[in-house]
Design an enzyme around this catalytic site. Structure first.
Site, PDB file in Angstrom:
ATOM      1  CG  HIS A   1       9.625  18.801 -26.096  1.00 41.07           C
ATOM      2  ND1 HIS A   1      10.953  18.603 -25.780  1.00 41.07           N
ATOM      3  CD2 HIS A   1       9.119  17.549 -26.269  1.00 41.07           C
ATOM      4  CE1 HIS A   1      11.231  17.317 -25.763  1.00 41.07           C
ATOM      5  NE2 HIS A   1      10.127  16.647 -26.061  1.00 41.07           N
TER       6      HIS A   1
ATOM      7  CB  CYS B   1      10.832  10.267 -27.514  1.00 36.58           C
ATOM      8  SG  CYS B   1      10.062  11.723 -28.258  1.00 36.58           S
TER       9      CYS B   1
END
Length: 736
Positions: free
Chosen positions: A65, A245
């Protein structure tokens, strides 16, 4: 989510055998649907994200991603592989691959929906249903939430009486045969409620002096109480957690889901604040105050970390929150039992940024982080400006720097005019280097209030010819001045105008005075002395400097030492007319930085038996990363075998740096790798220097690795190897 994935974005017979090929196959579908405008640019963004941290999850799942400027709208593509594809998970290949593409400026609702998919991946029923899907439309409907997994049971109940009560209460336990996570189409609303409503409910219970059940746990009207709750009504242990993250789309929310599930199983109240790309909702202060412990599972700094000060705290990376949630909960409970807490909240005058990081960090560590903050924001300006200037010279000739302004003279049919245009745009970009460096050093120290005095001090540094050194000093001074102002007690009536008027006004005046009157001239003199020294480097001195810079570039492969060498080189060319010595240093640094990944790629090609299968796959990607001057391409190899890889890389880097300086290769562009070779002075000898370093490192790595036994995985054959890619429907996915 109906517009984010369709049957055309599903491939149930994905034939790719590497993660790069899988990403390309799924990205091709996005391009065909008009969701991605530049295939290669998008795949480069995916590879850059993958280089930060593998996206494989235990349980046979891969979630490559990224956020990319080449994506037109948030998009999901799904592929199912029969053989399995290695995405770096500890338990083997992935058979379910989700390619998540978010635009660089995706709105909050879309990002929240993407994050809801990440939470669904923690549900075994959801992944089992995808493995059993017989057609693309069914798979797309499952991902959208239009169709629920058929194996789902009532939430929190396996069978028997009470199922309807629990289902109506809305409890969800995705870790024990729960109903498939709420449809992704409802993800935006549910995710926001999870982060806002749950803390409010918990805080209300705390204020009333009652025991509030953990989110998702049914414990009322005779229902089964939360595990661990006592018959006397003693409240369970309470934990608040923060997950984050780098991308803020997948791992952030998977860690939250994993911690919440583990909390329910352990009988603790656990509330998570997800600091993702869609922003975040701060936990209610009452919830934090009532908590018995704190868990930080993050790969980027926790925002407003001081809110959690003075409590038993476990601080780990985001993957630990996904992989080892029960262990983290146990750890924080043990710390609470021992009375071990983090440092208490500092005095009210301090700022969150000043207190960021581990309380045990010394000022040396903080100084490095502040400086790296400025450098990280400056590098894109260096890259853009340097490449534009280099292209200007390549198109317009070496006299392009003497061309008149394109505002006064521009001929559409003359290459010289286009070269002058590129050169002048690059010059304007370079004009931001020192102000951006100073501004974001101050930002790293004092948050947003440091930006104004930092930029002002950086601009003054340019005015007085203090250059790069002046920018460093201005940033540190600006940050320190703002921190000092924020420590002053002020009347409540003035607090509203402090960040908008008072702090920018006073701090800019103080920084300007110091730069113009006090320290500006000495720094300008030091900057001139450094420039003269570089211009005077010849012969053995230049070669030794090249070797030293090569050692630094290869030592930590994109870490602080590598960044110091790179910053030193870019500082020399960050002017409109850099010296010949500065361009030689830039060439040596880039050449040395290309050596480690290229050498690892070559080593896995010529002696593949010395490497594991995962390392051989990483070796294929290292070719591209090395040619693009991305030293981080060698990190997987260095992490797996540092004692053999790092010294070998340093030898090759030093050799290449020394040869580049000896050959007199020059470079005006601060980045680009092999793709800017036409812009390099003495390009053939430059390539010889790189090849020599690559061969030296490869030979040493092969020699050192050959002195030990081959990696077990490298020679594994037979049923064990063949079965590695077999989908295992009973696995509960946990990120690697």
């Amino acid at each position: 989510m109906s517009d984010m994935i369709t049957a055309d974005l599903v491939d149930l017979d994905l034939s790719a055998d590497t993660k790069e090929a899988a990403a390309r196959a799924l990205a091709d579908r996005m391009v065909a649907q008009g969701r991605v405008t530049d295939l290669e640019g998008f795949l480069a963004d995916v590879a850059a994200r993958e280089a930060q941290m593998p996206t494989g999850l235990d349980g046979g799942i891969g979630i490559p991603h990224c956020r990319s400027a080449h994506v037109t709208e948030p998009t999901l593509a799904f592929g199912r592989s029969a053989a399995g594809i290695d995405f770096g998970a500890a338990d083997g290949p992935a058979d379910l691959i989700f390619l998540i593409a978010a635009p660089a400026g995706a709105d909050d609702a879309h990002l929240t929906i993407l994050s809801s998919l990440a939470r669904q991946l923690m549900n075994a029923d959801f992944t089992s249903a995808l493995r059993a899907a017989s057609d693309a439309e069914t798979a797309a409907a499952l991902v959208r939430g239009d169709e629920a997994p058929r194996t789902a049971q009532a939430p929190g109940v396996s069978s028997g009486e009470g199922a309807e009560d629990d289902a109506s209460a809305g409890g969800v336990d995705s870790g024990a045969g729960a109903n498939a996570a709420a449809g992704a189409a409802q993800g935006a609303a549910s995710a926001s409620e999870d982060t806002a409503a749950a803390p409010v409910a918990a805080s209300a219970g705390a204020a009333a002096g009652t025991t509030a059940p953990a989110p998702g746990v049914t414990d009322e009207h005779g229902s089964t109480p939360a595990p661990g709750a006592t018959a006397s009504g003693e409240r369970p242990f309470r934990i608040v957690a923060v997950t984050s993250c780098p991308t803020g789309i997948a791992h952030t929310y998977m860690a939250a889901e994993s911690l919440e599930n583990a909390g329910r199983e352990a009988g603790v109240e656990l509330v998570v604040e997800t600091q993702g790309s869609a922003g975040f909702t701060r936990l209610d202060p009452a919830v934090i105050a009532a908590a018995d412990g704190v868990i930080f599972a993050h790969d980027v700094p926790v925002r407003d970390k001081d809110r959690f000060a003075g409590k038993p705290t476990v601080d780990v990376g985001v993957k630990a929150g996904i992989n080892r949630p029960a262990e983290l909960i146990t750890g924080v409970r043990e710390k609470a039992a021992r009375g071990e807490t983090s440092a208490p909240a500092p005095a009210s005058g301090s700022t969150p940024v000043e207190r960021a990081g581990d309380s045990t960090e010394g000022y040396g560590t903080k100084l490095r982080k502040w400086l790296m903050s400025g450098v990280s924001y400056m590098v894109p300006f260096v890259a853009a400006g340097g490449l534009l200037i280099a292209l200007g010279f390549a198109i317009g000739g070496w006299q392009v720097n003497k061309a008149p302004s394109v505002m006064d003279h521009f001929v559409w049919t003359q290459t010289g005019s286009w070269g002058a245009l590129l050169f002048q745009i690059g010059g304007v970009a370079f004009g931001f280097l020192v102000p951006v460096l100073a501004g974001y050093i101050a930002y790293g120290m004092a948050d947003r209030p440091g930006l104004v005095p930092g930029f002002v001090g950086g601009a003054i540094s340019l005015t007085i010819n203090a250059g790069f050194l002046g920018g460093l000093a201005a940033g540190l001074i600006a940050g320190g001045v703002v921190l000092g102002i924020q420590k002053v007690r002020i009347p409540p009536a003035l607090r509203g105008i402090m960040p908008v008027v008072v702090i920018p006004l006073i701090s800019s005046a103080i920084v300007g005075f110091l730069m113009f009157v006090v320290i500006g001239k000495p720094i300008a003199t030091a900057q001139k002395g450094l420039t003269d020294w570089l211009n005077g480097l010849t012969g053995a001195n230049a070669i030794l400097l090249g070797a030293l810079l090569g050692l630094m570039m290869a030592f930590d492969l994109g870490g602080p030492v590598n960044k110091v060498a790179y910053t030193f080189a870019t500082a020399g060319i960050a002017v409109s007319n850099p010296s010949d010595s500065a361009m030689k240093i830039m060439a040596a640094v880039m050449a040395a930085g290309m050596v480690p990944p290229l050498a690892m790629a070559l080593a896995t090609t010529v002696r593949g038996k010395l490497f594991t299968r995962t390392e051989r796959e990483n070796g294929k990607a290292a070719w591209v990363l090395g040619l693009s001057f991305i030293s981080e391409g060698a990190i997987p190899f260095a992490a797996a075998d540092p004692l053999r890889v790092i010294p070998s890389a340093m030898v090759g880097g030093a050799l290449t740096g020394a040869l580049s300086m000896a050959f007199g290769a020059t470079l005006r562009a601060p980045h680009g790798g092999i793709f800017v070779v036409p812009l390099i002075g003495n390009p053939l000898l430059y390539l010889v220097a790189i090849a020599a370093g690559v061969c030296a490192t490869t030979a040493l790595v092969v020699l050192l690795k050959g002195m030990r036994k081959p990696a077990p995985e490298a020679t594994a054959t037979g049923p064990a190897a063949d079965g590695a890619g077999t989908p295992k429907e009973t696995k509960q996915p946990v990120a690697a």
